[in-house]
Every structure is written in structure tokens, then in C-alpha cells.
Design a protein around this motif. Structure first.
Motif, PDB file in Angstrom:
ATOM      1  N   PRO A   8     -25.553  14.475   2.964  1.00 61.56           N
ATOM      2  CA  PRO A   8     -25.865  14.058   1.586  1.00 61.56           C
ATOM      3  C   PRO A   8     -24.777  14.321   0.540  1.00 61.56           C
ATOM      4  N   LEU A   9     -23.758  15.146   0.822  1.00 56.35           N
ATOM      5  CA  LEU A   9     -22.748  15.506  -0.169  1.00 56.35           C
ATOM      6  C   LEU A   9     -21.812  14.344  -0.499  1.00 56.35           C
ATOM      7  N   LYS A  10     -21.473  14.158  -1.783  1.00 53.79           N
ATOM      8  CA  LYS A  10     -20.513  13.145  -2.219  1.00 53.79           C
ATOM      9  C   LYS A  10     -19.725  13.742  -3.372  1.00 53.79           C
ATOM     10  N   ASP A  11     -18.415  13.484  -3.426  1.00 53.01           N
ATOM     11  CA  ASP A  11     -17.569  14.082  -4.451  1.00 53.01           C
ATOM     12  C   ASP A  11     -16.349  13.200  -4.677  1.00 53.01           C
ATOM     13  N   VAL A  12     -15.522  13.567  -5.655  1.00 46.08           N
ATOM     14  CA  VAL A  12     -14.304  12.835  -5.991  1.00 46.08           C
ATOM     15  C   VAL A  12     -13.128  13.796  -5.900  1.00 46.08           C
ATOM     16  N   GLY A  13     -11.983  13.306  -5.393  1.00 47.34           N
ATOM     17  CA  GLY A  13     -10.772  14.111  -5.301  1.00 47.34           C
ATOM     18  C   GLY A  13      -9.559  13.249  -5.577  1.00 47.34           C
ATOM     19  N   LEU A  14      -8.376  13.800  -5.355  1.00 52.85           N
ATOM     20  CA  LEU A  14      -7.118  13.087  -5.560  1.00 52.85           C
ATOM     21  C   LEU A  14      -6.368  12.967  -4.245  1.00 52.85           C
ATOM     22  N   MET A  15      -5.730  11.818  -4.028  1.00 55.78           N
ATOM     23  CA  MET A  15      -4.883  11.644  -2.860  1.00 55.78           C
ATOM     24  C   MET A  15      -3.486  12.136  -3.242  1.00 55.78           C
ATOM     25  N   ARG A  16      -2.966  13.098  -2.502  1.00 57.50           N
ATOM     26  CA  ARG A  16      -1.641  13.651  -2.791  1.00 57.50           C
ATOM     27  C   ARG A  16      -0.550  12.866  -2.081  1.00 57.50           C
ATOM     28  N   ASN A  17      -0.779  12.493  -0.818  1.00 54.03           N
ATOM     29  CA  ASN A  17       0.180  11.649  -0.099  1.00 54.03           C
ATOM     30  C   ASN A  17      -0.509  10.986   1.077  1.00 54.03           C
ATOM     31  N   ILE A  18       0.166   9.958   1.587  1.00 46.99           N
ATOM     32  CA  ILE A  18      -0.364   9.190   2.704  1.00 46.99           C
ATOM     33  C   ILE A  18       0.794   8.914   3.660  1.00 46.99           C
ATOM     34  N   SER A  19       0.529   9.018   4.961  1.00 44.66           N
ATOM     35  CA  SER A  19       1.556   8.741   5.972  1.00 44.66           C
ATOM     36  C   SER A  19       0.881   8.155   7.199  1.00 44.66           C
ATOM     37  N   SER A  20       1.672   7.812   8.194  1.00 47.41           N
ATOM     38  CA  SER A  20       1.097   7.267   9.425  1.00 47.41           C
ATOM     39  C   SER A  20       0.269   8.315  10.156  1.00 47.41           C
ATOM     40  N   GLY A  21       0.516   9.603   9.892  1.00 49.14           N
ATOM     41  CA  GLY A  21      -0.229  10.670  10.549  1.00 49.14           C
ATOM     42  C   GLY A  21      -1.535  11.030   9.869  1.00 49.14           C
ATOM     43  N   GLY A  22      -1.702  10.631   8.616  1.00 46.16           N
ATOM     44  CA  GLY A  22      -2.936  10.945   7.911  1.00 46.16           C
ATOM     45  C   GLY A  22      -2.736  11.012   6.411  1.00 46.16           C
ATOM     46  N   GLY A  70      -5.796  18.287   4.677  1.00 40.88           N
ATOM     47  CA  GLY A  70      -5.162  17.311   5.554  1.00 40.88           C
ATOM     48  C   GLY A  70      -6.216  16.660   6.440  1.00 40.88           C
ATOM     49  N   VAL A  71      -6.186  15.333   6.483  1.00 36.52           N
ATOM     50  CA  VAL A  71      -7.157  14.588   7.292  1.00 36.52           C
ATOM     51  C   VAL A  71      -6.443  13.561   8.154  1.00 36.52           C
ATOM     52  N   LYS A  72      -7.085  13.178   9.262  1.00 37.06           N
ATOM     53  CA  LYS A  72      -6.555  12.122  10.136  1.00 37.06           C
ATOM     54  C   LYS A  72      -7.694  11.157  10.446  1.00 37.06           C
ATOM     55  N   SER A  73      -7.342   9.913  10.737  1.00 38.06           N
ATOM     56  CA  SER A  73      -8.346   8.911  11.089  1.00 38.06           C
ATOM     57  C   SER A  73      -9.004   9.258  12.408  1.00 38.06           C
ATOM     58  N   VAL A  74     -10.289   8.891  12.522  1.00 38.54           N
ATOM     59  CA  VAL A  74     -11.004   9.108  13.787  1.00 38.54           C
ATOM     60  C   VAL A  74     -11.406   7.772  14.376  1.00 38.54           C
TER      61      VAL A  74
END
Length: 74
Positions: A8-22, A70-74
Motif C-alpha cells: 500500500p505504500l506510495k511516495d515521491v523521490g528524486l532521480m539522481r542518475n540513470i545508467s544501463s546498470g540501474g 540504488g535500484v536495478k530492473s527486474v
């Protein structure tokens, strides 16, 4: 970036960077590695196109402004 923990949790954040790794996000919430998030965001050069994807939290570091995540696609 708008993110939702697949619960149920939902929130807003900022994207710091994006790359092919995540992605590196700045979030308000502390999350455990392995947590699955649904992200919704727009890239600056494609503002009319919303991207939705599911990612897994890989690491997190507490800062004065929130939690670098840090996150990566699943």
C-alpha cells in the motif's frame, strides 16, 4: 520519479542518475535490499512519455536529505 513499494505504500523521490546498470534515487523512506518498487518517471528530453518499470532495491545509504537508493530492473 514516483515510486510505489509493491504494497500500500506510495511516495515521491528524486532521480539522481540513470545508467544501463540501474538508477540512483533519493527517497524519503528507508527500504531493505530486495524490496520491489514500481517506478513512474519522465526523462527530460521525452517529457510527454511516461516510463513505468519494476525495480529491485540493491543498496541504500542514509544522507542528510534522505536515502540514496540504488535500484536495478527486474
Amino acid at each position: 520519479v514516483i515510486y510505489k513499494v509493491i504494497s500500500p505504500l506510495k511516495d515521491v523521490g528524486l532521480m539522481r542518475n540513470i545508467s544501463s546498470g540501474g538508477l540512483c534515487l533519493l527517497l524519503n523512506s528507508e527500504l531493505r535490499p530486495g524490496t520491489i518498487l514500481e517506478l513512474k518517471y519522465r526523462l527530460p528530453h521525452q517529457e510527454s512519455r511516461q516510463i513505468v518499470n519494476t525495480v529491485e532495491v540493491v543498496w541504500q545509504k542514509k544522507t542528510e536529505k534522505g536515502f540514496l537508493t540504488g535500484v536495478k530492473s527486474v
